[in-house]
Design a protein around this motif. Structure first.
Motif, PDB file in Angstrom:
ATOM      1  N   LEU A 222       0.828  -1.206   0.000  1.00  0.00           N
ATOM      2  CA  LEU A 222       0.000   0.000   0.000  1.00  0.00           C
ATOM      3  C   LEU A 222       0.864   1.258   0.000  1.00  0.00           C
ATOM      4  O   LEU A 222       0.506   2.263  -0.628  1.00  0.00           O
ATOM      5  CB  LEU A 222      -0.933   0.001   1.208  1.00  0.00           C
ATOM      6  N   ALA A 223       2.008   1.208   0.681  1.00  0.00           N
ATOM      7  CA  ALA A 223       2.920   2.355   0.668  1.00  0.00           C
ATOM      8  C   ALA A 223       3.483   2.574  -0.733  1.00  0.00           C
ATOM      9  O   ALA A 223       3.658   3.720  -1.172  1.00  0.00           O
ATOM     10  CB  ALA A 223       4.044   2.143   1.672  1.00  0.00           C
ATOM     11  N   GLU A 224       3.755   1.500  -1.459  1.00  0.00           N
ATOM     12  CA  GLU A 224       4.232   1.614  -2.842  1.00  0.00           C
ATOM     13  C   GLU A 224       3.163   2.242  -3.734  1.00  0.00           C
ATOM     14  O   GLU A 224       3.466   3.079  -4.594  1.00  0.00           O
ATOM     15  CB  GLU A 224       4.616   0.242  -3.377  1.00  0.00           C
ATOM     16  N   LEU A 225       1.899   1.843  -3.530  1.00  0.00           N
ATOM     17  CA  LEU A 225       0.819   2.402  -4.333  1.00  0.00           C
ATOM     18  C   LEU A 225       0.628   3.884  -4.017  1.00  0.00           C
ATOM     19  O   LEU A 225       0.318   4.681  -4.920  1.00  0.00           O
ATOM     20  CB  LEU A 225      -0.486   1.643  -4.049  1.00  0.00           C
ATOM     21  N   ARG A 226       0.808   4.248  -2.773  1.00  0.00           N
ATOM     22  CA  ARG A 226       0.619   5.636  -2.357  1.00  0.00           C
ATOM     23  C   ARG A 226       1.736   6.524  -2.887  1.00  0.00           C
ATOM     24  O   ARG A 226       1.523   7.701  -3.185  1.00  0.00           O
ATOM     25  CB  ARG A 226       0.565   5.693  -0.830  1.00  0.00           C
ATOM     26  N   GLY A 227       2.916   5.968  -3.007  1.00  0.00           N
ATOM     27  CA  GLY A 227       4.062   6.725  -3.494  1.00  0.00           C
ATOM     28  C   GLY A 227       5.111   6.886  -2.421  1.00  0.00           C
ATOM     29  O   GLY A 227       4.773   6.978  -1.225  1.00  0.00           O
ATOM     30  N   PRO A 228       6.391   6.925  -2.796  1.00  0.00           N
ATOM     31  CA  PRO A 228       7.463   7.069  -1.803  1.00  0.00           C
ATOM     32  C   PRO A 228       7.357   8.398  -1.069  1.00  0.00           C
ATOM     33  O   PRO A 228       7.138   9.454  -1.671  1.00  0.00           O
ATOM     34  CB  PRO A 228       8.743   6.983  -2.654  1.00  0.00           C
ATOM     35  N   ASP A 229       7.515   8.315   0.231  1.00  0.00           N
ATOM     36  CA  ASP A 229       7.523   9.503   1.095  1.00  0.00           C
ATOM     37  C   ASP A 229       6.203  10.275   1.081  1.00  0.00           C
ATOM     38  O   ASP A 229       6.162  11.443   1.477  1.00  0.00           O
ATOM     39  CB  ASP A 229       8.659  10.459   0.691  1.00  0.00           C
ATOM     40  N   VAL A 230       5.109   9.652   0.613  1.00  0.00           N
ATOM     41  CA  VAL A 230       3.799  10.292   0.634  1.00  0.00           C
ATOM     42  C   VAL A 230       3.060   9.820   1.880  1.00  0.00           C
ATOM     43  O   VAL A 230       2.809   8.622   2.022  1.00  0.00           O
ATOM     44  CB  VAL A 230       2.978   9.963  -0.627  1.00  0.00           C
ATOM     45  N   PRO A 231       2.722  10.710   2.814  1.00  0.00           N
ATOM     46  CA  PRO A 231       2.035  10.264   4.041  1.00  0.00           C
ATOM     47  C   PRO A 231       0.639   9.746   3.732  1.00  0.00           C
ATOM     48  O   PRO A 231      -0.029  10.216   2.807  1.00  0.00           O
ATOM     49  CB  PRO A 231       1.991  11.530   4.904  1.00  0.00           C
ATOM     50  N   ALA A 232       0.213   8.786   4.520  1.00  0.00           N
ATOM     51  CA  ALA A 232      -1.115   8.194   4.323  1.00  0.00           C
ATOM     52  C   ALA A 232      -2.188   9.137   4.838  1.00  0.00           C
ATOM     53  O   ALA A 232      -2.031   9.765   5.884  1.00  0.00           O
ATOM     54  CB  ALA A 232      -1.200   6.854   5.045  1.00  0.00           C
ATOM     55  N   LYS A 233      -3.275   9.231   4.102  1.00  0.00           N
ATOM     56  CA  LYS A 233      -4.426  10.019   4.538  1.00  0.00           C
ATOM     57  C   LYS A 233      -5.359   9.104   5.316  1.00  0.00           C
ATOM     58  O   LYS A 233      -5.754   8.050   4.824  1.00  0.00           O
ATOM     59  CB  LYS A 233      -5.154  10.624   3.331  1.00  0.00           C
ATOM     60  N   ALA A 234      -5.702   9.498   6.525  1.00  0.00           N
ATOM     61  CA  ALA A 234      -6.527   8.643   7.384  1.00  0.00           C
ATOM     62  C   ALA A 234      -7.923   8.464   6.791  1.00  0.00           C
ATOM     63  O   ALA A 234      -8.487   9.377   6.200  1.00  0.00           O
ATOM     64  CB  ALA A 234      -6.621   9.246   8.781  1.00  0.00           C
ATOM     65  N   LEU A 235      -8.456   7.276   6.944  1.00  0.00           N
ATOM     66  CA  LEU A 235      -9.812   6.961   6.482  1.00  0.00           C
ATOM     67  C   LEU A 235     -10.774   7.262   7.624  1.00  0.00           C
ATOM     68  O   LEU A 235     -10.773   6.580   8.644  1.00  0.00           O
ATOM     69  CB  LEU A 235      -9.894   5.487   6.085  1.00  0.00           C
ATOM     70  N   ASP A 236     -11.583   8.310   7.473  1.00  0.00           N
ATOM     71  CA  ASP A 236     -12.502   8.688   8.540  1.00  0.00           C
ATOM     72  C   ASP A 236     -13.873   8.055   8.324  1.00  0.00           C
ATOM     73  O   ASP A 236     -14.120   7.383   7.321  1.00  0.00           O
ATOM     74  CB  ASP A 236     -12.610  10.208   8.665  1.00  0.00           C
ATOM     75  N   ALA A 237     -14.761   8.280   9.288  1.00  0.00           N
ATOM     76  CA  ALA A 237     -16.082   7.649   9.238  1.00  0.00           C
ATOM     77  C   ALA A 237     -16.913   8.176   8.081  1.00  0.00           C
ATOM     78  O   ALA A 237     -17.722   7.443   7.508  1.00  0.00           O
ATOM     79  CB  ALA A 237     -16.823   7.872  10.556  1.00  0.00           C
ATOM     80  N   ARG A 238     -16.729   9.452   7.714  1.00  0.00           N
ATOM     81  CA  ARG A 238     -17.474  10.020   6.593  1.00  0.00           C
ATOM     82  C   ARG A 238     -17.124   9.279   5.302  1.00  0.00           C
ATOM     83  O   ARG A 238     -17.996   8.891   4.524  1.00  0.00           O
ATOM     84  CB  ARG A 238     -17.155  11.509   6.454  1.00  0.00           C
ATOM     85  N   ALA A 239     -15.804   9.058   5.093  1.00  0.00           N
ATOM     86  CA  ALA A 239     -15.369   8.325   3.898  1.00  0.00           C
ATOM     87  C   ALA A 239     -15.792   6.867   3.958  1.00  0.00           C
ATOM     88  O   ALA A 239     -16.152   6.264   2.946  1.00  0.00           O
ATOM     89  CB  ALA A 239     -13.844   8.426   3.761  1.00  0.00           C
ATOM     90  N   LEU A 240     -15.766   6.303   5.160  1.00  0.00           N
ATOM     91  CA  LEU A 240     -16.145   4.903   5.320  1.00  0.00           C
ATOM     92  C   LEU A 240     -17.621   4.690   5.022  1.00  0.00           C
ATOM     93  O   LEU A 240     -18.013   3.700   4.385  1.00  0.00           O
ATOM     94  CB  LEU A 240     -15.831   4.458   6.751  1.00  0.00           C
TER      95      LEU A 240
END
Length: 387
Positions: A14-32
């Motif tokens: 998943l880190a590879e898909l997101r991109g190197p050194d790109v921080p993950a965006k948290a999945l909140d309840a609205r998105a869920l």
């Protein structure tokens, strides 16, 4: 492969898909809640699972999204929430007792407001679980059948912005409700604080519905915490929605039954394809980093099938991009889920028009027969030859 090793491999993927050194965006309840409303969309599942910033991605694709709250709305909402929780949550507890637990003892303020600070979402989740366990222990019945505090329960406990975890498509999502209140009888209530007004005791039904779906996600996550305790505390399915009263900044509240939303969300989340399966099906080198060239990003996004519907415009940052692609492919999904369901196996607008003109399709097919009947009625109304 052991589960722990599989989990580590998935995080690296998943880190590879997101991109190197790109921080993950948290999945909140609205998105869920939005993801649960469209469980067939693999594109959203993998992007949310990988923590991709879909707003930045949409901008890089040339289809920026207008989805989200304005800075003014966020500031106003934060100020209202602080007012509701002021003075140890006295006003919030009064509203909880008035609307959900009138038989409970009154409280000028919470008996306890645990410190839930910790390092990282995992640490905050563990700290929240510990606070809930301690609150549950304070209300455990003694050997004589009375509570541990002389039959009066453990008092009111207010958890301000607790952190809960919920597994979604094989990947953990960390969720942060506005508040969770522990009642003197040990039951738990989710509190949602919104900045839209309640006028004459009622609010915009669409906004209340969205808040209910969001709260249902928190209820599901809270039930998982309760299930690990013995005995398991009761998680109330009536959540408290707190809003400004009329055009003032005074808080008022309403109890919202989220049993239906909870059941639908649980069923839809269970249907989601596992993120691992979607990631394994992607071509090697696929990456969604917003800094990549638009052509490369477009190819990466198109490698994952989407299930677009007009409802996505109010729930997903990539909706404009997906709408463009859906229209370019002449897909009937752009007309809405209800229309798509009525058309059966007719997947494109050209297929629909061809069937209506009698150029293709099985006349015994109910969808084809209905289209030809509609075409005949239109021709008769306009006084033109029937196609």
């Amino acid at each position: 492969m052991p589960p722990q090793t599989r989990g580590t491999a998935l995080r690296h993927r998943l880190a590879e898909l997101r991109g190197p050194d790109v921080p993950a965006k948290a999945l909140d309840a609205r998105a869920l809640a939005a993801l649960a409303a469209n469980p067939g969309c693999r594109r959203r599942a993998i992007l949310d699972g990988a923590g991709v910033d879909k707003t930045a991605l949409a901008g890089a694709l040339g289809a920026p999204s207008a989805f989200g709250q304005s800075q003014f709305a966020l500031t106003r909402g934060n100020a209202f929430e602080a007012k509701v929780k002021a003075d140890g949550g006295a006003e919030l507890l009064r509203l909880v007792r008035e609307h959900l637990d009138p038989g409970a003892e009154p409280a000028e303020r919470a008996t306890a407001v645990p410190d839930l600070s910790a390092i990282g979402p995992e640490g905050r989740t563990a700290r929240t679980a510990l606070a809930l366990r301690e609150a549950a222990a304070a209300t455990e019945p003694a050997e004589d059948g009375e509570s541990s505090q002389g039959g009066q329960g453990g008092g009111w406990v207010l958890l301000d912005h607790p952190m809960l975890a919920l597994e979604v498509a094989g990947s953990p999502a960390f969720l942060e409700p506005d508040a969770v209140v522990v009642h003197p009888d040990g039951s738990w209530t989710v509190v949602e604080i919104k900045s839209f007004p309640m006028l004459d005791g009622s609010a915009d039904p669409a906004k209340v519905g969205a808040a209910a779906r969001q709260a249902a996600v928190y209820v599901l996550a809270l039930e998982e915490v309760a299930a690990r305790l013995d005995p398991a505390p009761r998680v109330r399915h009536d959540v408290l929605l707190v809003c400004p009263k009329d055009f003032s900044n005074l808080p008022t509240a309403s109890a919202v039954d989220v049993r239906k939303q909870r059941a639908v969300t649980a069923r839809q989340l269970a249907r989601l394809t596992r993120v691992q399966d979607i990631a394994d099906a992607l071509p090697e080198g696929t990456c969604f980093a917003p800094g990549l060239p638009a052509e490369q990003l477009t190819a990466a996004v198109e490698a994952v099938p989407a299930t677009y519907a007009p409802e996505c415009l109010s729930a997903c940052e990539l909706a404009f991009h997906c709408r463009q692609r859906s229209r370019a492919a002449d897909e009937v999904t752009a007309l809405g889920r209800a229309v798509r369901a009525e058309l059966g196996g007719l997947a494109t607008v050209e297929d629909v028009l061809s069937a209506a003109r009698g150029e293709s399709g099985d006349a015994a097919d109910p969808a084809v027969a209905a289209l030809r009947r509609a075409a005949a009625l239109r021709a008769e109304a306009l006084g033109v030859p029937c196609p």
